[in-house]
Design a protein around this motif. Structure first.
Motif, PDB file in Angstrom:
ATOM      1  N   PRO A 110       0.804  -1.230   0.000  1.00 37.43           N
ATOM      2  CA  PRO A 110       0.000   0.000   0.000  1.00 37.43           C
ATOM      3  C   PRO A 110       0.830   1.269   0.000  1.00 37.43           C
ATOM      4  O   PRO A 110       0.300   2.348  -0.292  1.00 37.43           O
TER       5      PRO A 110
ATOM      6  N   THR B 299      -5.574   3.018  -1.731  1.00 44.35           N
ATOM      7  CA  THR B 299      -5.615   3.063  -0.272  1.00 44.35           C
ATOM      8  C   THR B 299      -6.874   2.341   0.171  1.00 44.35           C
ATOM      9  O   THR B 299      -7.986   2.808  -0.097  1.00 44.35           O
TER      10      THR B 299
ATOM     11  N   SER C 177     -12.501   3.197   0.316  1.00 48.74           N
ATOM     12  CA  SER C 177     -11.165   3.128  -0.274  1.00 48.74           C
ATOM     13  C   SER C 177     -10.975   4.298  -1.227  1.00 48.74           C
ATOM     14  O   SER C 177     -11.944   4.934  -1.652  1.00 48.74           O
TER      15      SER C 177
END
Length: 329
Positions: free
Chosen positions: A251, A269, A277
């Protein structure tokens, strides 16, 4: 006289039309008809395109402009990630701003000028939103499932699993060991004809995992067919990858997403839910030509009179892509 721009993001080809150049804005019916003429590979200039991107002022004072996406078949898409990058560049150059918001039919999206990918290869980062996996938002129906995540659907293709995500365009994604364009094309055609699963059709993507944060994605687009790249498709596939392959997803880093037209980067994310997200799509915004023509000829679909001035940007883009693919594949 007015100017159309022939542009592409990852070789997803578009014409850009700024409605403020016209004495009177074109109606939705007129835009649909003009898009079919302009984008057709035989009747359209420069070999046609995948769609027409329509730029206009926004009623939202926080937005620099508004974008609509008219597909090559005259239908309207909710969003286009590759197209949004090219519209972002147009508005950035028109206004002198490098960070702003653009209104789309489904959301107000943030865009920012990124560092050039290479000499004469300008790039933009654009927000992709809203995100949903709810069946009602795609929409889709399959055994009354509220969502489709990494699920075997033998009615689509045997021995493959599928994930459905709206961003907000509807996408059906399958990760495969070997990408078969014939199977993808057949499924894409079937799910964009009348069918019991996706009543409004769906973009279908097959993806191959190349390594940590690295994918290859090919998409059959609703209203278009095969294109060199689909920005929302690559974004939705990046989210599906992060959810389905947590041990290969970093990430903290961008994903590199290769496609038949080149590559983009995405940044994912993960939130507590798909809807919370965030997705950003980073890639080229290439202007390959500018066409000058009379407004009357545009409205009549007469493009033979257009004065065409090509740029050197496509050569620069191809040099960049050739170099990058040698390093990444």
């Amino acid at each position: 006289m007015l100017t159309l721009i022939k542009a592409h993001g990852s070789e997803n080809q578009f014409f850009l039309l700024d409605q403020t150049q016209l004495t009177q804005p074109l109606t939705t019916t007129e835009l649909s008809w003009i898009a079919r003429q302009l984008c057709h590979p035989q009747t359209g200039p420069l070999g046609g395109a995948d769609g027409l991107l329509v730029i206009a002022p926004s009623a939202n004072p926080t937005c620099l402009g508004a974008m609509r996406v008219i597909n090559a078949d005259g239908s309207e898409a909710k969003m286009c990630g590759n197209g949004l990058r090219t519209v972002s560049r147009y508005l950035a150059e028109k206004s002198g701003q490098t960070q702003f918001q653009i209104a789309t039919p489904e959301a107000t999206l943030s865009v920012i000028r990124s560092a050039d990918l290479a000499p004469n290869v300008p790039a933009f980062s654009v927000q992709i939103a809203p995100i949903s996996m709810a069946a009602a938002n795609l929409p889709f129906a399959y055994h009354q499932r509220p969502e489709l995540f990494n699920t075997a659907v033998p009615e689509f293709v045997d021995h493959q699993t599928f994930t459905a995500i709206a961003v907000p365009n509807p996408h059906l994604i399958s990760f495969v060991d070997q990408l078969d364009s014939n199977v993808l094309g057949e499924l894409g055609q079937r799910l964009n004809a009348p069918n019991p699963y996706f009543p409004e059709g769906v973009n279908v993507s097959f993806a191959k995992v190349l390594g940590p944060n690295r994918l290859f994605v090919q998409t059959y687009e609703r209203g278009v067919g095969f294109t060199n790249a689909c920005g929302t498709g690559m974004s939705a596939t990046s989210l599906a990858f992060a959810m389905q392959y947590p041990t290969l997803f970093d990430p903290a880093s961008d994903l590199v997403v290769l496609n038949p037209g080149g590559l983009v980067k995405t940044h994912v994310t993960l939130g507590k839910t798909p809807a919370t997200s965030t997705l950003h799509l980073i890639g080229n915004a290439t202007f390959s030509a500018k066409l000058t023509l009379d407004e009357h000829d545009l409205r009549a679909g007469k493009f033979s009179t257009a004065l065409i001035a090509t740029t050197r940007e496509e050569t620069a883009y191809q040099t960049f892509i050739h170099h990058v693919k040698q390093l990444t594949l």
